[in-house]
Design a protein around this motif. Structure first.
Motif, short mmCIF file in Angstrom:
data_model
loop_
_atom_site.label_atom_id
_atom_site.label_comp_id
_atom_site.label_asym_id
_atom_site.label_seq_id
_atom_site.Cartn_x
_atom_site.Cartn_y
_atom_site.Cartn_z
N CYS A 183 -7.40 -5.45 -6.98
CA CYS A 183 -8.80 -4.98 -6.86
C CYS A 183 -9.58 -6.16 -7.35
O CYS A 183 -10.75 -6.40 -6.72
CB CYS A 183 -9.06 -3.82 -7.80
SG CYS A 183 -8.53 -2.27 -7.15
N SER A 184 -9.19 -7.21 -8.53
CA SER A 184 -9.76 -8.04 -8.86
C SER A 184 -9.79 -9.19 -7.90
O SER A 184 -10.84 -10.04 -8.10
CB SER A 184 -9.43 -8.29 -10.21
OG SER A 184 -8.39 -8.82 -10.39
N LEU A 185 -8.95 -9.45 -7.24
CA LEU A 185 -8.83 -10.34 -6.12
C LEU A 185 -9.74 -9.88 -4.95
O LEU A 185 -9.50 -10.62 -3.74
CB LEU A 185 -7.57 -10.99 -6.02
CG LEU A 185 -6.89 -11.41 -7.02
CD1 LEU A 185 -5.46 -11.89 -6.83
CD2 LEU A 185 -7.55 -12.76 -7.49
N GLY A 186 -10.27 -8.73 -4.77
CA GLY A 186 -10.71 -8.39 -3.50
C GLY A 186 -10.04 -7.79 -2.29
O GLY A 186 -10.13 -7.82 -1.27
N MET A 187 -8.91 -7.28 -2.80
CA MET A 187 -7.93 -6.85 -1.88
C MET A 187 -7.73 -5.65 -1.82
O MET A 187 -8.22 -4.91 -2.84
CB MET A 187 -6.21 -7.60 -2.09
CG MET A 187 -6.40 -8.87 -2.15
SD MET A 187 -4.87 -9.43 -2.88
CE MET A 187 -4.69 -11.05 -2.83
N ARG A 188 -7.33 -4.66 -0.66
CA ARG A 188 -7.07 -3.43 -0.41
C ARG A 188 -5.53 -3.51 -1.12
O ARG A 188 -4.72 -3.95 -0.82
CB ARG A 188 -7.18 -2.79 0.82
CG ARG A 188 -8.30 -3.20 1.48
CD ARG A 188 -9.53 -1.99 1.16
NE ARG A 188 -9.03 -0.76 1.72
CZ ARG A 188 -9.59 0.34 1.68
NH1 ARG A 188 -10.70 0.17 0.61
NH2 ARG A 188 -9.53 1.38 2.09
N VAL A 189 -5.15 -2.25 -1.94
CA VAL A 189 -3.80 -2.07 -2.42
C VAL A 189 -3.36 -0.89 -1.91
O VAL A 189 -3.98 0.26 -1.85
CB VAL A 189 -3.86 -2.07 -4.25
CG1 VAL A 189 -2.58 -1.63 -4.61
CG2 VAL A 189 -4.76 -3.13 -4.71
N VAL A 190 -1.96 -1.12 -1.42
CA VAL A 190 -1.47 -0.08 -0.54
C VAL A 190 -0.13 0.29 -1.33
O VAL A 190 0.55 -0.50 -1.70
CB VAL A 190 -0.79 -0.71 0.87
CG1 VAL A 190 -0.42 0.48 1.55
CG2 VAL A 190 -1.96 -1.45 1.34
N ALA A 191 0.13 1.50 -1.46
CA ALA A 191 1.28 2.07 -2.28
C ALA A 191 2.39 2.44 -1.37
O ALA A 191 2.15 3.25 -0.22
CB ALA A 191 1.15 3.11 -3.31
#
Ligand code: C2E
Ligand code: MG
Ligand code: MG
Ligand code: MG
Length: 292
Positions: free
Chosen positions: A228-236
């Protein structure tokens, strides 16, 4: 598992494969023959936005059914294909197949559908890689935005100038990039920060452990915060239960894939699955159905 600990060269000879050199050679011979005889095929696993449970795309996963009708798991044959260089033509086949699949789905009205394709190091390093990607997109007449390329965390941590150069070339095609199996390698945070990629995929092992241990939950939370802090979408990856979906959603994870939503399925089934009402859309639509 060796895979989770080390995605580098040594995995090719990891004892977990349980096969000696002669057996590996036989398996490779079989793989080469099967590839020529078109017995390799691609299945698709839907990817879902966790908050809305809207389907946003799918990951292409390679399958091998031998002439005897047996399935060999990718964890066994992909390392062999990588070690022998066969992954380059096989990977091109996956890329082209996925692009054609995306074309069909877009023609069927699934406008923004995107397919993610796993890329091996030998492909990523190959001088013709970007041409291959461009040609696959052009031949299928799909825009780059319909394609995502998944590279593993260890590939992303290769020599920085080489990685940045390939990522810039990928960006030029319009395709997006995801870092796969995140958490299993040893990322340099300063390097990660320099990579302008769209997605971070939390490895299945952490999705599982997020539920079972406090340490696991902490690691999952850290990966989500980092992304999040690097501006990415996080996928599980590997969400199997509704409880896991809710937990990851609470951690701030954006997207997920796993058996809760759908198992990987052949191309013939994907379009039907996409068009059909989802188990979690039935009833009041407010809750997801448990895995069946
Ligand atoms: P991956 O890219 O991390 O893919 C996710 C794996 O998790 C897939 O295994 C998928 O079937 C499995 N999975 C998804 N949801 C669940 C779940 O809820 N529970 C469990 N237990 N498993 C789940 P698969 O298909 O066996 O592929 C294994 C690995 O093989 C992939 O891991 C990827 O690294 C590699 N692979 C597969 N296809 C390709 C390909 O076309 N090219 C390359 N280079 N590698 C590939
Ligand atoms: Mg993947
Ligand atoms: Mg993965
Ligand atoms: Mg994985």
């Amino acid at each position: 598992r060796a895979k989770a600990q080390n995605r580098g060269a040594s995995q090719y000879f990891s004892p977990e494969m349980g096969v000696d050199a002669r057996e590996r050679f036989k398996l490779l011979k079989g793989l080469r023959a099967s590839f020529e005889e078109r017995r390799l095929f691609v299945v698709y696993q839907p990817q879902v936005e966790l908050a809305t449970q809207r389907v946003i795309g799918a990951e292409a996963l390679l399958r091998w059914r031998t002439a005897e009708g047996q399935f060999v798991p990718p964890d066994q044959f992909i390392p062999l294909a990588e070690q022998s260089g066969l992954i380059v033509p096989i990977g091109e086949f996956v890329l082209r197949t996925a692009c054609h699949q995306v074309r069909q789905l877009r023609d069927a009205g699934f406008d923004d559908f995107r397919i993610a394709v796993n890329i091996s190091l030998a492909q990523f390093r190959h001088p013709a890689f970007i041409d291959t990607v461009r040609r696959a997109l052009a031949d299928a007449e799909v825009p780059g935005s319909a394609l995502e390329l998944e590279i593993t965390e260890s590939m992303a941590m290769e020599e920085v100038s080489a990685v940045l150069r390939v990522l810039a070339e990928i960006r030029g095609t319009g395709a997006s990039v995801a870092i796969d199996d995140f958490g299993t390698g040893f990322s340099s945070l300063s390097q990660l920060r320099r990579l302008d990629v769209e997605r971070l995929k939390i490895d299945r092992a952490f999705v599982r452990e997020a539920q079972s241990s406090a340490a696991g939950a902490t690691i999952a939370q850290m990966v989500v915060n980092l992304g999040c802090s690097l501006g990415m979408r996080v996928v599980a990856e590997g969400i199997e239960t509704e409880e896991q979906r809710q937990h990851l959603l609470a951690l701030g994870c954006h997207e997920g894939q796993g058996w809760l939503f759908a198992r990987p399925m052949p191309a013939e089934d994907l379009e039907r699955w996409l068009a059909a009402p989802k188990p979690w859309e039935q009833g009041d639509g407010a809750t997801a159905a448990p895995a069946s």
